[in-house]
Scaffold this active site. Structure first.
Site, PDB file in Angstrom:
ATOM      1  N   HIS A  84       5.447 -10.670  52.064  1.00 50.87           N
ATOM      2  CA  HIS A  84       6.051 -11.246  53.343  1.00 50.87           C
ATOM      3  C   HIS A  84       7.056 -12.354  52.763  1.00 50.87           C
ATOM      4  CE1 HIS A  84       4.883 -13.728  56.996  1.00 50.87           C
ATOM      5  NE2 HIS A  84       6.132 -13.598  56.921  1.00 50.87           N
ATOM      6  N   GLU A 126      13.564 -13.956  55.566  1.00 45.66           N
ATOM      7  CA  GLU A 126      13.022 -14.768  54.363  1.00 45.66           C
ATOM      8  C   GLU A 126      14.191 -15.378  53.802  1.00 45.66           C
ATOM      9  OE1 GLU A 126       9.714 -15.306  53.827  1.00 45.66           O
ATOM     10  OE2 GLU A 126       9.642 -14.433  55.828  1.00 45.66           O
ATOM     11  N   HIS A 130      13.646 -19.218  53.967  1.00 41.54           N
ATOM     12  CA  HIS A 130      12.994 -19.696  52.707  1.00 41.54           C
ATOM     13  C   HIS A 130      13.807 -19.888  51.646  1.00 41.54           C
ATOM     14  CE1 HIS A 130       9.124 -20.319  54.861  1.00 41.54           C
ATOM     15  NE2 HIS A 130       9.318 -18.978  55.465  1.00 41.54           N
TER      16      HIS A 130
END
Length: 234
Positions: A84, A126, A130
Site C-alpha cells: 500500500h 503514494e 507520502h
C-alpha cells in the site's frame, strides 16, 4: 500534463482548506515541530494491503477507476499482500503532502512498481502524499519501497490461501513475528474493517530495520475474529 496539473491543484486546494479550518496544519503542527519538512521524520511504516479484502470491498462498493474499468489490482492476475505504501512517520503523528505540487513522476518508475503496487493510481497517490516527505527523489523513494518490502517475509499460510481464513489479529501478528527474526509484537499492527483483515503495518527504521512503534500499535484492530478472503483463482 493537464491532468497532472489538475490533480496537483486539487491537492493544493484540499490542503489549504484543511489548514484554514485548523483541521490539518494546527493539529499536525502540535504533533511535531518538523511537520511536513521533507526528509525530517523518525521512522517508516510499511503498509501491506491484503488484496483479496480490498477487491471484495471494491466489488461491494462497485468501485471503478477514472476510465470506467475495474481497478487493475482486481483483474485477472491474483494478488495476496501488496504494498500500500511506505510512510514516513514521527514518533507522534506523521507528515503528508510535504511538497505541493509534488514533482512529476516518470512513467517508467510507475510501470516498474506495478509488481508490488498493482495500480498506477496508487503509485501516484503514494508519491504525492507520502513519498515526497521522505526527502528522497522519486527513484530513491521507490527503491526504498522495494527494499522495505524485501525485508519482510510473508508467513507461508498467507502466501496463496485457497479458501477464506478465519484469523485473530494476535494470530496474524504472531505469525509475522515468527517469520521475521527481529520483529517484535510492538512493531506490527493489523488493520481491519468490520469483518475483514485489510492490511498489516510494520514499523521500520530509516535504515529499514525492524523497530517498535507504540503509537502505531495502539491503533491496531481489536476485533476477535477476521476473515482473510482467498487469493482470486484459488
Amino acid at each position: 500534463m493537464i491532468a497532472s496539473v489538475g490533480r496537483a491543484a486539487a491537492v493544493a486546494v484540499a490542503v489549504a482548506a484543511l489548514i484554514g479550518a485548523g483541521l490539518f496544519g494546527g493539529t499536525a503542527a502540535a504533533q511535531d515541530r518538523r511537520q511536513n519538512e521533507p526528509g525530517q521524520f523518525d521512522f517508516y511504516v510499511l503498509s501491506l494491503s491484503w488484496s483479496p479484502s480490498y477487491c471484495e470491498a471494491a466489488a461491494e462498493r462497485r468501485t471503478r477507476n477514472d476510465n470506467g474499468r475495474p481497478d487493475p489490482q482486481c483483474g485477472a492476475r491474483p494478488f495476496s499482500f501488496v504494498v500500500h505504501g511506505l510512510w514516513p512517520q514521527y514518533d507522534r503523528g506523521f507528515p503528508e503532502f510535504c511538497q505541493v505540487p509534488a514533482p512529476r513522476l516518470n512513467r517508467e518508475i510507475v510501470s516498474a512498481m506495478l509488481d508490488l503496487m498493482p495500480s498506477p493510481r496508487l503509485v501516484f497517490h503514494e508519491w504525492d502524499r507520502h513519498g515526497v516527505c521522505s526527502g528522497l527523489g522519486a527513484r530513491g523513494y521507490f527503491e526504498a519501497v522495494r527494499k522495505a518490502r524485501a525485508v519482510v517475509k510473508i508467513p507461508e499460510a498467507y502466501l496463496e490461501p485457497e479458501a477464506t481464513l478465519t484469523v485473530t489479529p494476535d494470530e496474524v501478528e504472531e505469525a509475522f513475528v515468527k517469520a521475521n527474526p527481529g520483529l517484535d509484537r510492538s512493531g506490527i499492527a493489523v488493520g481491519c474493517n468490520r469483518n475483514r483483515l485489510t492490511e498489516i503495518r510494520i514499523c521500520l527504521t530509516r535504515e529499514l530495520g525492524f523497530r517498535d512503534c507504540p503509537e502505531v500499535d495502539r491503533r491496531a484492530c481489536r476485533r476477535d475474529k477476521l476473515a482473510m478472503p482467498p487469493v482470486r483463482g484459488g
